[in-house]
Design a protein around this motif. Structure first.
Motif, mmCIF file in Angstrom:
data_model
loop_
_atom_site.group_PDB
_atom_site.id
_atom_site.type_symbol
_atom_site.label_atom_id
_atom_site.label_comp_id
_atom_site.label_asym_id
_atom_site.label_seq_id
_atom_site.Cartn_x
_atom_site.Cartn_y
_atom_site.Cartn_z
ATOM 1 N N LEU A 86 -6.930 5.571 -0.249
ATOM 2 C CA LEU A 86 -5.446 4.940 -0.133
ATOM 3 C C LEU A 86 -5.122 4.997 1.582
ATOM 4 N N GLU A 87 -5.324 6.544 1.750
ATOM 5 C CA GLU A 87 -4.978 6.834 2.976
ATOM 6 C C GLU A 87 -5.652 6.169 4.210
ATOM 7 N N HIS A 93 -1.450 -4.705 15.516
ATOM 8 C CA HIS A 93 -2.106 -5.616 16.253
ATOM 9 C C HIS A 93 -1.295 -7.149 15.832
ATOM 10 N N ALA A 94 -1.188 -7.330 14.688
ATOM 11 C CA ALA A 94 -0.280 -8.389 14.429
ATOM 12 C C ALA A 94 0.831 -8.602 15.281
ATOM 13 N N GLN A 145 -4.556 -0.660 7.727
ATOM 14 C CA GLN A 145 -3.440 -1.652 7.627
ATOM 15 C C GLN A 145 -2.486 -1.370 8.582
ATOM 16 N N GLN A 146 -2.049 -0.060 8.993
ATOM 17 C CA GLN A 146 -1.096 0.079 10.137
ATOM 18 C C GLN A 146 -1.751 -0.595 11.446
ATOM 19 N N LEU A 170 0.772 -1.370 -0.121
ATOM 20 C CA LEU A 170 -0.157 -0.100 0.054
ATOM 21 C C LEU A 170 0.906 1.376 -0.116
ATOM 22 N N LEU A 171 2.150 1.545 0.771
ATOM 23 C CA LEU A 171 2.841 2.243 0.967
ATOM 24 C C LEU A 171 3.447 2.641 -0.501
ATOM 25 N N LYS A 172 3.824 1.602 -1.073
ATOM 26 C CA LYS A 172 4.385 1.739 -2.401
ATOM 27 C C LYS A 172 3.365 2.113 -3.672
#
Length: 149
Positions: free
Chosen positions: A77-78, A90-91, A84-85, A43-45
């Motif tokens: 996307l943000e 959490h992971a 996702q962050q 996603l960052l890419k």
């Protein structure tokens, strides 16, 4: 001379199984963290590429409607990045929790291994004493029979 299979050895088998289970859970948590991290990276890419395309488009000129679409896409996307962050965080926390559990299980297992080894050593020494006593009694018996002749 036989080494006895004691209760500690049975407990050790259970502790090793618990340790193996904790190790399996930790490996699963690592895998999940890596998957979530890889998704965040992608996603960052994608955001970086979109920024570059947007900058080039602004340099060369871009219709307002296309600019609005790209801004809308960038906003989505943000949101996805923030979501996702959180998933990666959490992971990571879950992975760290499983790592601690694995460490605790490893320590427990090691304690029982040490105790089991001490118990085996005790029984081995005990068997050696019994054997030495038996040999001493046998030699005394043979000596007494030999001197009575």
């Amino acid at each position: 001379m036989s080494v006895r299979r004691g209760r500690l050895e049975k407990l050790l088998v259970v502790k090793k199984a618990e340790k193996d289970q904790a190790s399996s859970e930790y490996q699963t948590a690592i895998s999940q963290f890596e998957t979530e991290g890889q998704t965040l990276y992608e996603l960052l890419k994608k955001k970086e590429q979109l920024d570059e395309v947007l900058q080039v488009s602004l340099q060369t000129g871009i219709p307002i409607e296309t600019l609005k679409q790209q801004q809308f896409f960038m906003g989505n996307l943000e949101k996805n990045l923030l979501h996702q962050q959180k998933k990666v965080s959490h992971a990571r926390a879950f992975m760290n929790l499983k790592e601690e559990k694995l460490k605790e299980q490893s320590v427990e297992c090691k304690k029982y291994e040490v105790l089991d080894n001490k118990e085996k050593l005790y029984w081995k020494q005990n068997d050696l004493k019994v054997e030495a006593t038996f040999i001493d009694e046998l030699s005394i018996l043979q000596y007494s029979q030999h001197t009575n002749r």
